[in-house]
Design an enzyme around this catalytic site. Structure first.
Site, PDB file in Angstrom:
ATOM      1  N   SER A 188      74.645  -5.373 109.392  1.00 16.41           N
ATOM      2  CA  SER A 188      75.897  -6.099 109.122  1.00 16.41           C
ATOM      3  C   SER A 188      77.038  -5.197 108.634  1.00 16.41           C
ATOM      4  O   SER A 188      78.181  -5.359 109.084  1.00 16.41           O
ATOM      5  CB  SER A 188      75.645  -7.231 108.121  1.00 16.41           C
ATOM      6  OG  SER A 188      74.823  -8.200 108.720  1.00 16.41           O
ATOM      7  N   LYS A 233      69.029 -18.078 102.280  1.00 12.99           N
ATOM      8  CA  LYS A 233      69.926 -19.041 102.939  1.00 12.99           C
ATOM      9  C   LYS A 233      69.867 -20.427 102.291  1.00 12.99           C
ATOM     10  O   LYS A 233      70.876 -21.116 102.210  1.00 12.99           O
ATOM     11  CB  LYS A 233      69.614 -19.127 104.437  1.00 12.99           C
ATOM     12  CG  LYS A 233      70.027 -17.856 105.180  1.00 12.99           C
ATOM     13  CD  LYS A 233      69.806 -17.972 106.664  1.00 12.99           C
ATOM     14  CE  LYS A 233      70.024 -16.618 107.320  1.00 12.99           C
ATOM     15  NZ  LYS A 233      69.780 -16.623 108.756  1.00 12.99           N
ATOM     16  N   ASN A 277      74.576 -19.080 105.726  1.00 11.78           N
ATOM     17  CA  ASN A 277      74.548 -17.616 105.871  1.00 11.78           C
ATOM     18  C   ASN A 277      75.900 -16.983 105.551  1.00 11.78           C
ATOM     19  O   ASN A 277      76.018 -15.763 105.522  1.00 11.78           O
ATOM     20  CB  ASN A 277      74.081 -17.198 107.280  1.00 11.78           C
ATOM     21  CG  ASN A 277      75.151 -17.403 108.333  1.00 11.78           C
ATOM     22  OD1 ASN A 277      76.102 -18.162 108.140  1.00 11.78           O
ATOM     23  ND2 ASN A 277      75.003 -16.730 109.456  1.00 11.78           N
ATOM     24  N   ASP A 302      74.864 -19.055 112.359  1.00 11.56           N
ATOM     25  CA  ASP A 302      73.768 -18.589 113.234  1.00 11.56           C
ATOM     26  C   ASP A 302      73.771 -19.309 114.582  1.00 11.56           C
ATOM     27  O   ASP A 302      73.616 -18.690 115.635  1.00 11.56           O
ATOM     28  CB  ASP A 302      72.411 -18.821 112.554  1.00 11.56           C
ATOM     29  CG  ASP A 302      72.106 -17.771 111.496  1.00 11.56           C
ATOM     30  OD1 ASP A 302      72.736 -16.695 111.525  1.00 11.56           O
ATOM     31  OD2 ASP A 302      71.247 -18.031 110.640  1.00 11.56           O
ATOM     32  N   GLY A 330      61.401 -22.620 111.116  1.00  7.92           N
ATOM     33  CA  GLY A 330      61.901 -22.096 109.846  1.00  7.92           C
ATOM     34  C   GLY A 330      63.422 -22.207 109.760  1.00  7.92           C
ATOM     35  O   GLY A 330      64.046 -23.016 110.457  1.00  7.92           O
ATOM     36  N   ALA A 349      65.892 -20.277 110.758  1.00 13.31           N
ATOM     37  CA  ALA A 349      66.697 -19.984 111.949  1.00 13.31           C
ATOM     38  C   ALA A 349      66.715 -21.201 112.884  1.00 13.31           C
ATOM     39  O   ALA A 349      67.761 -21.556 113.432  1.00 13.31           O
ATOM     40  CB  ALA A 349      66.152 -18.757 112.667  1.00 13.31           C
ATOM     41  N   TYR A 402      65.240  -8.849 117.182  1.00 11.45           N
ATOM     42  CA  TYR A 402      65.690  -7.731 118.028  1.00 11.45           C
ATOM     43  C   TYR A 402      65.092  -6.452 117.464  1.00 11.45           C
ATOM     44  O   TYR A 402      64.606  -6.427 116.331  1.00 11.45           O
ATOM     45  CB  TYR A 402      67.234  -7.639 118.039  1.00 11.45           C
ATOM     46  CG  TYR A 402      67.812  -7.678 116.655  1.00 11.45           C
ATOM     47  CD1 TYR A 402      68.196  -8.883 116.088  1.00 11.45           C
ATOM     48  CD2 TYR A 402      67.921  -6.516 115.894  1.00 11.45           C
ATOM     49  CE1 TYR A 402      68.668  -8.936 114.798  1.00 11.45           C
ATOM     50  CE2 TYR A 402      68.403  -6.563 114.598  1.00 11.45           C
ATOM     51  CZ  TYR A 402      68.769  -7.771 114.060  1.00 11.45           C
ATOM     52  OH  TYR A 402      69.227  -7.826 112.759  1.00 11.45           O
ATOM     53  N   GLY A 431      67.914 -10.809 120.249  1.00 11.67           N
ATOM     54  CA  GLY A 431      68.910 -11.446 119.396  1.00 11.67           C
ATOM     55  C   GLY A 431      70.012 -10.542 118.862  1.00 11.67           C
ATOM     56  O   GLY A 431      70.738 -10.952 117.939  1.00 11.67           O
TER      57      GLY A 431
HETATM   58  P1  NDP Z   1      61.395 -18.230 108.451  1.00 12.55           P
HETATM   59  O1  NDP Z   1      60.523 -17.405 107.560  1.00 12.55           O
HETATM   60  O2  NDP Z   1      62.234 -19.303 107.860  1.00 12.55           O
HETATM   61  O3  NDP Z   1      60.462 -18.954 109.555  1.00 12.55           O
HETATM   62  C1  NDP Z   1      59.484 -18.218 110.250  1.00 12.55           C
HETATM   63  C2  NDP Z   1      58.878 -19.058 111.379  1.00 12.55           C
HETATM   64  O4  NDP Z   1      58.033 -18.211 112.150  1.00 12.55           O
HETATM   65  C3  NDP Z   1      58.027 -20.229 110.910  1.00 12.55           C
HETATM   66  O5  NDP Z   1      58.181 -21.290 111.821  1.00 12.55           O
HETATM   67  C4  NDP Z   1      56.602 -19.643 110.979  1.00 12.55           C
HETATM   68  O6  NDP Z   1      55.617 -20.621 111.188  1.00 12.55           O
HETATM   69  C5  NDP Z   1      56.714 -18.788 112.211  1.00 12.55           C
HETATM   70  N1  NDP Z   1      55.751 -17.674 112.304  1.00 12.55           N
HETATM   71  C6  NDP Z   1      55.696 -16.584 111.493  1.00 12.55           C
HETATM   72  N2  NDP Z   1      54.750 -15.739 111.925  1.00 12.55           N
HETATM   73  C7  NDP Z   1      54.182 -16.306 113.026  1.00 12.55           C
HETATM   74  C8  NDP Z   1      53.148 -15.897 113.924  1.00 12.55           C
HETATM   75  N3  NDP Z   1      52.488 -14.743 113.768  1.00 12.55           N
HETATM   76  N4  NDP Z   1      52.834 -16.717 114.958  1.00 12.55           N
HETATM   77  C9  NDP Z   1      53.502 -17.891 115.128  1.00 12.55           C
HETATM   78  N5  NDP Z   1      54.487 -18.329 114.314  1.00 12.55           N
HETATM   79  C10 NDP Z   1      54.835 -17.537 113.269  1.00 12.55           C
HETATM   80  O7  NDP Z   1      62.258 -17.173 109.282  1.00 12.55           O
HETATM   81  P2  NDP Z   1      63.692 -17.422 109.953  1.00 12.55           P
HETATM   82  O8  NDP Z   1      63.653 -18.744 110.613  1.00 12.55           O
HETATM   83  O9  NDP Z   1      64.762 -17.143 108.981  1.00 12.55           O
HETATM   84  O10 NDP Z   1      63.752 -16.255 111.061  1.00 12.55           O
HETATM   85  C11 NDP Z   1      63.012 -16.342 112.270  1.00 12.55           C
HETATM   86  C12 NDP Z   1      63.367 -15.201 113.199  1.00 12.55           C
HETATM   87  O11 NDP Z   1      64.724 -15.311 113.616  1.00 12.55           O
HETATM   88  C13 NDP Z   1      63.236 -13.805 112.566  1.00 12.55           C
HETATM   89  O12 NDP Z   1      62.684 -12.943 113.550  1.00 12.55           O
HETATM   90  C14 NDP Z   1      64.665 -13.419 112.273  1.00 12.55           C
HETATM   91  O13 NDP Z   1      64.851 -12.007 112.278  1.00 12.55           O
HETATM   92  C15 NDP Z   1      65.388 -14.068 113.432  1.00 12.55           C
HETATM   93  N6  NDP Z   1      66.821 -14.332 113.168  1.00 12.55           N
HETATM   94  C16 NDP Z   1      67.752 -13.688 113.928  1.00 12.55           C
HETATM   95  C17 NDP Z   1      69.087 -13.895 113.734  1.00 12.55           C
HETATM   96  C18 NDP Z   1      70.085 -13.173 114.592  1.00 12.55           C
HETATM   97  O14 NDP Z   1      71.285 -13.188 114.267  1.00 12.55           O
HETATM   98  N7  NDP Z   1      69.663 -12.560 115.687  1.00 12.55           N
HETATM   99  C19 NDP Z   1      69.597 -14.828 112.704  1.00 12.55           C
HETATM  100  C20 NDP Z   1      68.542 -15.489 111.970  1.00 12.55           C
HETATM  101  C21 NDP Z   1      67.201 -15.229 112.198  1.00 12.55           C
HETATM  102  P3  NDP Z   1      54.965 -21.452 109.955  1.00 12.55           P
HETATM  103  O15 NDP Z   1      55.955 -22.526 109.607  1.00 12.55           O
HETATM  104  O16 NDP Z   1      53.697 -21.972 110.491  1.00 12.55           O
HETATM  105  O17 NDP Z   1      54.785 -20.464 108.828  1.00 12.55           O
END
Ligand code: NDP
Length: 272
Positions: free
Chosen positions: A19, A68, A89, A105, A131, A133, A219, A241
């Site tokens: 950022s 967030k 965010n 986002d 989650g 995102a 990414y 991403g």
């Molecule tokens: P969270 O921690 O809030 O959520 C993570 C999610 O991933 C949950 O649904 C979790 O499932 C699932 N998960 C984690 N590990 C595994 C696995 N091994 N197999 C299957 N499911 C899995 O994270 P965020 O939502 O904040 O972020 C998610 C992704 O989005 C990240 O990679 C982040 O870098 C990316 N992102 C990118 C942005 C961009 O600008 N490009 C902006 C925001 C996010 P469970 O609920 O079962 O634990």
């Protein structure tokens, strides 16, 4: 000379955040006088760090993992999309002294999809992950008139609850990865954090329709496992991403400075 306007990204870990580089490119390109730093802020220090930053005249903060939801709670006023996603965010100090919370986002994702000529209208969309995102992207995707959104998650009841929250604004359902057999989608978005540890959610074959598109919100310097999976499924496009990251930053920059930066050269510079 007045002090330079200060901005920052808060999160933990924050060392690898792009950022500051993105916002300094925007500032240079648009002639804005501002500084943008990164600050390692764990959840338990968030309240104190925010109070201190704005007491010292700070103008705006981006919040990333794991802050967030705390930023959502801290904001004095919220945009409708932040209200709905329950995640913030971007915080912006307003002239009335109130702290505005927004979530850029989703608009970042939709803009990057459009930049890549991906049509959303009339498409069946699958989101992997339930989650923060996923919360942020649901409303902006629904606003593009997609036919339906299915949310599949490892913890199934999280997907079901999230879908329930958003079904009033468009056809949305939640399920587990096992329930995806025999289904097909035009666009598959990976919003799990699995890519960050080199993993891929368990996905059945034939999940992607002909001419379908895959998009990993994560990414990296190399293709993520999900981007590679997309190519293996003969996706018309399989994107990561990075573009979303730059576009969500551009939307935050506009909220703070009232100026729209040109994102294309910044995306190109980061890719190289
Ligand atoms: P969270 O921690 O809030 O959520 C993570 C999610 O991933 C949950 O649904 C979790 O499932 C699932 N998960 C984690 N590990 C595994 C696995 N091994 N197999 C299957 N499911 C899995 O994270 P965020 O939502 O904040 O972020 C998610 C992704 O989005 C990240 O990679 C982040 O870098 C990316 N992102 C990118 C942005 C961009 O600008 N490009 C902006 C925001 C996010 P469970 O609920 O079962 O634990």
């Amino acid at each position: 000379m007045p002090p330079i306007d200060a901005y920052a990204v808060f999160g933990s870990p924050i060392k690898h955040s792009k950022s500051p580089v993105i916002h300094s490119m925007f500032a240079e390109q648009t002639g804005q006088q501002m500084q943008y730093d990164k600050q390692d802020v764990p959840a338990e220090q968030f309240k104190a760090a925010i109070s201190q930053f704005f007491a010292q005249g700070g103008r705006g903060v981006n919040c990333t993992v794991p802050l967030k939801e705390l930023a959502f709670q801290r904001a004095d006023t919220l945009t409708p999309r932040a209200q709905k996603s329950k995640a913030v965010n971007t915080l912006a100090m307003q002239s009335d002294g109130l702290l505005l919370g927004d979530n850029t986002d989703g608009v970042g994702l939709v803009t990057d999809l459009k930049n890549n000529n991906v049509t959303l209208s009339g498409k069946k969309v699958l989101i992997l992950g339930a989650g923060g995102a996923s919360r942020g992207i649901l409303l902006p995707l629904q606003a593009e008139n997609v036919t339906s959104i299915t949310i599949a998650n490892r913890t199934v009841n999280k997907a079901e609850r999230l879908a329930d929250e958003f079904k009033a604004s468009g056809s949305t359902s939640g399920c587990g990865f096992n329930d995806l057999n025999d289904q097909q989608f035009n666009i598959i978005l990976n919003a799990t954090s699995a890519s960050l540890s080199g993993d891929l959610p368990p996905l059945p074959p034939h999940l992607l329709a002909n001419d379908g598109v895959c998009y990993d919100l994560a990414y990296g310097n190399e293709d993520t496992p999900f981007v590679t999976w997309g190519y293996q499924q003969n996706a018309q496009k399989s994107l990561d991403g990075l573009g979303m990251l730059v576009e969500q930053a551009a939307a935050a920059f506009f909220i703070w400075r009232g100026v729209q930066p040109d994102t294309a050269p910044v995306i190109t510079a980061l890719k190289s």
